[in-house]
Design a protein around this motif. Structure first.
Motif, PDB file in Angstrom:
ATOM      1  N   VAL A   1      -0.831   7.948   9.416  1.00  0.00           N
ATOM      2  CA  VAL A   1      -1.952   7.012   9.278  1.00  0.00           C
ATOM      3  C   VAL A   1      -2.374   6.892   7.819  1.00  0.00           C
ATOM      4  CG1 VAL A   1      -4.377   6.630   9.858  1.00  0.00           C
ATOM      5  CG2 VAL A   1      -2.784   7.384  11.627  1.00  0.00           C
ATOM      6  N   ALA A   2      -2.383   8.034   7.089  1.00  0.00           N
ATOM      7  CA  ALA A   2      -2.757   7.997   5.667  1.00  0.00           C
ATOM      8  C   ALA A   2      -1.767   7.160   4.874  1.00  0.00           C
ATOM      9  CB  ALA A   2      -2.828   9.417   5.111  1.00  0.00           C
ATOM     10  N   ILE A   3      -0.491   7.270   5.181  1.00  0.00           N
ATOM     11  CA  ILE A   3       0.526   6.478   4.485  1.00  0.00           C
ATOM     12  C   ILE A   3       0.329   4.992   4.759  1.00  0.00           C
ATOM     13  CG2 ILE A   3       2.998   5.987   4.358  1.00  0.00           C
ATOM     14  CD1 ILE A   3       3.510   8.958   4.875  1.00  0.00           C
ATOM     15  N   LEU A   4       0.043   4.655   6.019  1.00  0.00           N
ATOM     16  CA  LEU A   4      -0.193   3.252   6.370  1.00  0.00           C
ATOM     17  C   LEU A   4      -1.428   2.703   5.661  1.00  0.00           C
ATOM     18  CD1 LEU A   4       0.604   3.329  10.207  1.00  0.00           C
ATOM     19  CD2 LEU A   4       2.029   2.397   8.372  1.00  0.00           C
TER      20      LEU A   4
ATOM     21  N   TYR B   1      -2.721   3.808   2.855  1.00  0.00           N
ATOM     22  CA  TYR B   1      -2.405   3.689   1.433  1.00  0.00           C
ATOM     23  C   TYR B   1      -1.619   2.419   1.147  1.00  0.00           C
ATOM     24  CZ  TYR B   1      -0.225   4.575  -3.081  1.00  0.00           C
ATOM     25  OH  TYR B   1       0.205   4.455  -4.368  1.00  0.00           O
ATOM     26  N   GLY B   2      -0.659   2.136   2.047  1.00  0.00           N
ATOM     27  CA  GLY B   2       0.123   0.910   1.872  1.00  0.00           C
ATOM     28  C   GLY B   2      -0.738  -0.334   1.945  1.00  0.00           C
ATOM     29  N   ASN B   3      -1.711  -0.367   2.902  1.00  0.00           N
ATOM     30  CA  ASN B   3      -2.612  -1.522   3.004  1.00  0.00           C
ATOM     31  C   ASN B   3      -3.512  -1.652   1.787  1.00  0.00           C
ATOM     32  OD1 ASN B   3      -1.614  -2.285   5.517  1.00  0.00           O
ATOM     33  ND2 ASN B   3      -3.059  -0.977   6.630  1.00  0.00           N
ATOM     34  N   TYR B   4      -4.087  -0.538   1.338  1.00  0.00           N
ATOM     35  CA  TYR B   4      -4.939  -0.560   0.153  1.00  0.00           C
ATOM     36  C   TYR B   4      -4.158  -1.006  -1.080  1.00  0.00           C
ATOM     37  CZ  TYR B   4      -8.577   1.904   2.780  1.00  0.00           C
ATOM     38  OH  TYR B   4      -9.545   2.241   3.700  1.00  0.00           O
ATOM     39  N   ASN B   5      -2.910  -0.535  -1.187  1.00  0.00           N
ATOM     40  CA  ASN B   5      -2.089  -0.902  -2.328  1.00  0.00           C
ATOM     41  C   ASN B   5      -1.787  -2.397  -2.342  1.00  0.00           C
ATOM     42  OD1 ASN B   5      -0.562  -0.153  -4.669  1.00  0.00           O
ATOM     43  ND2 ASN B   5       1.303  -0.442  -3.470  1.00  0.00           N
ATOM     44  N   ARG B   6      -1.541  -2.967  -1.148  1.00  0.00           N
ATOM     45  CA  ARG B   6      -1.291  -4.403  -1.068  1.00  0.00           C
ATOM     46  C   ARG B   6      -2.550  -5.199  -1.424  1.00  0.00           C
ATOM     47  NH1 ARG B   6       1.877  -2.948   3.455  1.00  0.00           N
ATOM     48  NH2 ARG B   6       0.122  -3.346   4.854  1.00  0.00           N
ATOM     49  N   LEU B   7      -3.709  -4.706  -0.959  1.00  0.00           N
ATOM     50  CA  LEU B   7      -4.958  -5.398  -1.293  1.00  0.00           C
ATOM     51  C   LEU B   7      -5.252  -5.327  -2.787  1.00  0.00           C
ATOM     52  CD1 LEU B   7      -7.281  -4.301   1.651  1.00  0.00           C
ATOM     53  CD2 LEU B   7      -6.334  -6.571   1.247  1.00  0.00           C
TER      54      LEU B   7
END
Length: 239
Positions: free
Chosen positions: A31-34, A36-42
């Motif tokens: 969940v943390a990886i997911l 992080y991926g969403n925050y990075n895209r934003l």
């Protein structure tokens, strides 16, 4: 035999607990990886360059910090505010929306002998509260009372508005070079220099969408401060 069986059961329970803990930790890590991926895209997503208003109009937008204002907004606010404060015609737009005008009766201040024009009073909400009171008294002294008789008109003519100079976080200084053109009966217009240093600061732009009252004061305040700025000092330009 019963003792050995009891030890074997406790060992099995501990193993199951360890396996469940590892599984939960793995799920949390996933969940943390997911996230992080969403925050990075934003974070890497370009900000919107266009904003659509409620009336359907589309305007350009730029990302700014809470106490930041673009130089264009600061210059336009300074020009519009001073022009409305220092231009006196003695006329108001007709309430029926036609091209006709009606006489401006002016606003009588309790602490001053003279009156100021209605547009100047409405625009004065763009000034900081402590500076506004002092400025209005001075403005009443400067305003020719013959303006309200229709025999005198004063127009602020900006000649140069320099780019704002940042003096602190959320504070700027703008130098304006202008003239006050005074027109009276049988006069081609007298010119009075109006060269000032204007000091501004960022404020929260008010919104009174849910405010219902027959008094339009809240609307006037919102319009005067819609740019999220206020003037807190005006000084003579000495240079």
């Amino acid at each position: 035999m019963q003792i050995l069986k009891l030890k074997h059961t406790q060992r099995d329970t501990l193993g199951i607990f360890v396996i469940i803990s590892i599984g939960l930790q793995g799920l949390v890590l996933l969940v943390a990886i997911l996230l992080y991926g969403n925050y990075n895209r934003l974070a890497n997503k370009p900000p919107p360059s266009l904003v659509q208003l409620a009336d359907g109009q589309t305007v350009a937008a730029a990302p700014l910090a809470n106490k930041e204002r673009s130089p264009e907004v600061i210059k336009r606010f300074t020009k519009d505010t001073l022009t409305s404060l220092m231009s006196w015609s003695g006329e108001l737009p007709s309430p029926d929306g036609t091209a006709k005008t009606i006489p401006d009766e002016g606003i009588q201040l309790k602490t001053a002998r003279g009156k100021i024009t209605t547009p100047a009073y409405n625009t004065s909400f763009a000034l900081s509260e402590d500076f506004r009171k002092e400025f209005l008294i001075k403005l009443a002294e400067l305003t020719p009372q013959s303006v309200f008789g229709g025999t005198t008109k004063v127009v602020l003519v900006p000649l140069e508005i320099q780019s704002p100079t940042k003096i602190d976080e959320g504070k700027w200084k703008v130098v304006i070079v202008a003239n006050l053109a005074v027109f009276s009966q049988n006069s081609l217009g007298d010119v009075i220099p109006f060269n000032k240093e204007v000091y501004l600061q960022a404020v929260e732009a008010p919104s009174y969408k849910d405010f219902h009252s027959s008094d339009r004061t809240a609307t006037r305040i919102a319009q005067a401060r819609a740019s999220g700025l206020e003037i807190y000092t005006i000084r003579d330009l000495t240079e």
